[in-house]
Design an enzyme around this catalytic site. Structure first.
Site, PDB file in Angstrom:
ATOM      1  N   LYS A 136       0.849  -1.187   0.000  1.00 57.23           N
ATOM      2  CA  LYS A 136       0.000   0.000   0.000  1.00 57.23           C
ATOM      3  C   LYS A 136       0.891   1.245   0.000  1.00 57.23           C
ATOM      4  O   LYS A 136       1.979   1.227   0.584  1.00 57.23           O
ATOM      5  CB  LYS A 136      -0.862  -0.054   1.266  1.00 57.23           C
ATOM      6  CG  LYS A 136      -1.873   1.044   1.446  1.00 57.23           C
ATOM      7  CD  LYS A 136      -2.687   0.788   2.723  1.00 57.23           C
ATOM      8  CE  LYS A 136      -3.725   1.866   2.965  1.00 57.23           C
ATOM      9  NZ  LYS A 136      -4.565   1.556   4.150  1.00 57.23           N
ATOM     10  N   SER A 213      -9.192   1.833   3.088  1.00 62.70           N
ATOM     11  CA  SER A 213      -8.225   2.553   2.289  1.00 62.70           C
ATOM     12  C   SER A 213      -7.218   1.667   1.561  1.00 62.70           C
ATOM     13  O   SER A 213      -6.432   2.179   0.782  1.00 62.70           O
ATOM     14  CB  SER A 213      -7.474   3.532   3.187  1.00 62.70           C
ATOM     15  OG  SER A 213      -6.680   2.857   4.129  1.00 62.70           O
ATOM     16  N   SER A 237      -9.561  -0.226   7.243  1.00 59.12           N
ATOM     17  CA  SER A 237      -8.908  -0.013   5.947  1.00 59.12           C
ATOM     18  C   SER A 237      -8.268  -1.241   5.315  1.00 59.12           C
ATOM     19  O   SER A 237      -7.991  -1.236   4.124  1.00 59.12           O
ATOM     20  CB  SER A 237      -7.863   1.094   6.067  1.00 59.12           C
ATOM     21  OG  SER A 237      -8.481   2.361   6.067  1.00 59.12           O
TER      22      SER A 237
END
Lengths: 548, 548
Positions: A136, A213, A237
């Site tokens: 990420k 996220s 997330s």
């Protein structure tokens, strides 16, 4: 310094242009050969399109253990593996817009070095020798930027000088890094959209969000552009995107996996801690990752890690499972309700003891979690967005309008949260009064969100299925159950009207639009029970036997 | 509501009167038979005064294990034991003013119940059956108040309805509670003085402070009015009093021992966490306590506890020890410097590898710790002190004058502290470059304060020897080395002039006044190394062989 209005667009365009130049033309599908934008489900497009060689398909279709074994036996080189994943990730990106930083050249160079080392010494550099791992876009990688979806971070710094602790440890074990993946602005929205990289869509149904996220990560993994990816979770997330792509994932208790050197959207927030964990297509990969990271003794590298090695645990043959099918804040949409029924029936049929679980204090826990996110009055985020004139997305307007708390007010919230943590633990351990064998529950199973992937832009404002467990700091797994089906999941007649958000979600629900979306649930263990969660996932996976 | 000025004196007087009524006249020494106030050293007064029976002396002179064994073998009853400690604690209080809540009647009743249970069933209620344990006046006990030295808490509430988790667990194991012990206002001063209970003096030299904030506990234990006492530490509050009374103690990493239900002077502060731990006269008692608490699996009772059982650890036969004899903020007074020389020579002579340790970042860590204490602008404390008109002692005027931080400012301090934690850990693990065997240090040994017990009122403002390790959250043990000696520890000629506080401490030092004071040092392990700290203390204790 006066910043020219809309300078953010110029900065973002420059960043994207630089990124685009990093793709390798030979790995990209010509625009006119890509599926049309109205092709919702692109799950099998890569396999069927003929763009990957059989070997590339075989490599990218393998679990991590197979990849590592085949590198060890020299069936494949690390270069073969890296190259296959770079190729597939490129196409996954074309289908869902999931990538941010792209650095295939370095990946191939690193793979070549690994191959040479193995050739020269007969030794592997570590247990992850040659395994590509996607990250990420909040993990700092030496020589790369970390945008966390904020325009002002595109070139600020342009290159980090040090790996995050997790990156360093994985690299030392032999992992190969090749991409970073998309996130929402500051990682604080439930959809992965921002002014730099745009929106990442869901490969199961591109009308749906990939979630946030860690949405870029989840979309990439779902399309097998990565075998193991690492996301982060401060309110849901990891879990939301994992559930929207029917993946496996773990949100660990804080302190099990190292977080130092990961960039935060809310740096210095400690009232609730961001944690990181893996997202994978298989449970085998999930376990391999957890074991590998813990084997590095992260507590020797990150002062906030806790000295608990990966433990062998034994779980009861028959589990005590509490199911909370509805948090009474936002009722799940019909496919998710069906998912709950499926797991409930399967557990009962297999002889497990299933009880109901009331969502006591979930609303207050979720409210406090949101208060913590906003406790600096959005100062940290708006300082960055204002710097380039970037505007806040509707999901985040409260970061521009919430008042900053005083420390004495924050302390009051801490004290209240501490009491709620105690109360929840006591209730969990007292649950033996509700089970047949008198022992407390082993886990809670719940929806991850009300959605089988929300239609883009329609998540609304509730992360109350996930965020209470951030405050409680429990270990949570995600597992796939089924896919939304317009025939099985019709609109229901009546609204529950719990909250305005609940009513909106009920009104938005459209079986046609949601068709094919993912239904994945949370399985919640107590603090530091990651091993137990994985063992329970093994039981559940056998019962559900999910495939797309 | 307008509070009459000085109402605090009336409330405090009422509270003290109620407490005084709880003493048993037969256990009190007539005023005129007590040592005169100018008798500094009262360490041996109880033994020599003839007030305790031989049996009482034998019981109170025993280690916990002996007491437990003798109850088990019915050599002594739990009643005998409780009674002996109530008696001795009463006199210890007369000598040092160490007690707050006194509840001998309940203790004897409880002991009688335990004896009856054992008689009736042949079973002990738990591994601590009949062991008296004293508690700092911040642990809530069902049916008792918890003042933490704040007048407004004398009757607010008058009685707590639930035991703190630690109290509950110890009680379930069979412990007998009989007293709570004195603290400074809100536990936030280095001397145990407040407007309710007054000042607790040091039994080794009553011109000296017992230290804070667990000063009542330390004075009581030193006089063997308790065999095991529990204190708490957020900046040095276990370690300072333990060192001023030459005791053994442990400041554990947060999460090893349960804290839920302990009253705080700064409730909701989490930027640095208060922890609790034992103070004892012997290392055996220290270890027994730690093992006993961990055997209760506190993580099942306090949601902030960490699932690490008490582990068997092996330490190297020859240790790598870093010594930091001077933190360059306040130079230790001569007796403490001599203490450092003693341990250094003893370690070298015994073949351990001793290196120097620079106090890098200690000043900044200490500054940040103080900023955290004051981050609410003293709101929580002054709300309580203002409620009754109680005035702040000079040590605490900053709680009335410091500005409240905004949350965004707090986050910046968190982020800075997190970086310092990482830096310190890296330096520790890189210390192999300085040792003979190339392995990192096992521990750091340092002074606990600049003092061999500070003269009452002259601690000044530095807790920089202790508070950095609260921020780092390391496990720290305290061990006695020697006593200040006016002949061996003369005034030194020149000031180091590091800081104004340093100069004040140098000017204050008076060998005659400090004579007989305690010199106890800190031994610092990393996070969660409580077991290793105890093993290292065993090595050190053999080398030093301290007795008063």
């Amino acid at each position: 310094m006066t910043v020219p209005k809309h300078s953010y667009k110029d900065i973002a365009a420059k960043k994207v242009k630089l990124r685009n130049a990093k793709f390798n033309a030979k790995w990209l599908v010509p625009e006119d050969q890509l599926p049309s934008p109205d092709t919702k489900d692109v799950l099998n497009w890569i396999e069927s399109s003929g763009n990957l060689t059989d070997k590339e398909l075989k490599i990218t279709g393998s679990i991590a253990e197979t990849i590592l074994d085949n590198i060890k036996t020299k069936e494949w080189t690390a270069y073969d593996v890296a190259s296959a994943f770079c190729h597939r990730a490129s196409i996954a990106h074309q289908l869902t817009n999931c990538l941010t930083e792209v650095f295939f050249d370095e990946a191939l160079e690193r793979a070549t070095e690994l191959d040479k080392y193995y050739e020269d010494t007969g030794k592997l550099v570590g247990p992850l020798h040659g395994l590509p791992i996607s990250l990420k876009d909040n993990f700092n990688i030496k020589g790369k930027a970390t945008t966390v979806g904020i325009v002002n971070f595109c070139f600020n710094p342009e290159y980090f000088e040090e790996d995050a602790v997790l990156v360093k440890l994985l690299r030392e074990q032999g992992a190969v890094f090749y991409v970073k993946t998309n996130v929402p602005v500051a990682m604080m929205m439930p959809e992965s959209i921002n002014h730099i990289w745009g929106n990442t869509t869901n490969p199961m149904n591109r009308l749906l969000s990939s979630g946030g996220s860690s949405g870029g990560e989840a979309a990439l993994i779902k399309l097998k552009g990565s075998v193991i990816g690492v996301g982060s979770d401060i309110g849901g997330s990891i879990r939301i995107p994992a559930s929207f792509q029917n993946l496996y994932a773990i949100r660990p208790t804080f302190g099990r996996f190292p977080t130092y050197g990961a960039r935060s959207g809310l740096p210095g927030l400690e009232s609730v801690n961001s944690v990181n964990g893996p997202l994978t297509n298989t449970l085998e990969d999930l376990e391999l990752y957890c074991k590998s990271v813990l084997a590095c003794e992260p507590w020797l590298h990150d002062g906030k890690c806790i000295e608990i090695p990966w433990r062998k645990v034994q779980i009861p043959e028959k589990l005590n499972i509490a199911i909370c099918g509805d948090d009474l804040i936002t009722r799940p949409t019909p496919p998710v309700r069906r998912g709950i029924s499926i797991i409930k029936e399967a557990l009962i049929k297999d002889g497990h003891d299933v009880i109901d679980w009331e969502p006591i204090d979930h609303l207050r826990l979720a409210q406090i979690c949101t208060s913590f996110f906003l406790s600096d009055g959005g100062v940290h985020i708006t300082k960055e967005t204002d710097a380039t004139g970037e505007t806040l997305f509707p999901y985040m307007t409260n970061y521009g309008t919430s008042p900053e708390l005083k420390v004495s007010e924050l302390w009051k919230l801490h004290a209240e949260r501490t009491t709620l943590i105690k109360k929840y633990l006591d209730r969990w351990l007292a649950s033996g009064s509700l089970t047949k064998n008198g022992k407390p529950i082993d886990a809670i199973i719940m929806p991850t969100t009300p959605f089988a992937g929300n239609p883009n832009g329609k998540y609304h404002d509730s992360v109350a299925y996930t965020s209470p467990f951030n405050l409680l700091d429990y270990s949570v797994g995600i597992f796939p159950v089924t896919r939304a089906n317009k025939d099985l999941d019709p609109v229901d007649d009546s609204s529950s009207n719990y909250t305005p958000t609940d009513t909106k979600i009920w009104r938005d629900y459209n079986p046609e639009e949601s068709h094919g979306g993912a239904v994945a649930l949370q399985i919640i263990g107590r603090k530091f029970q990651e091993e137990k969660v994985i063992e329970m996932l093994k039981v559940i996976t056998k019962l559900i036997n999910y495939s797309d």
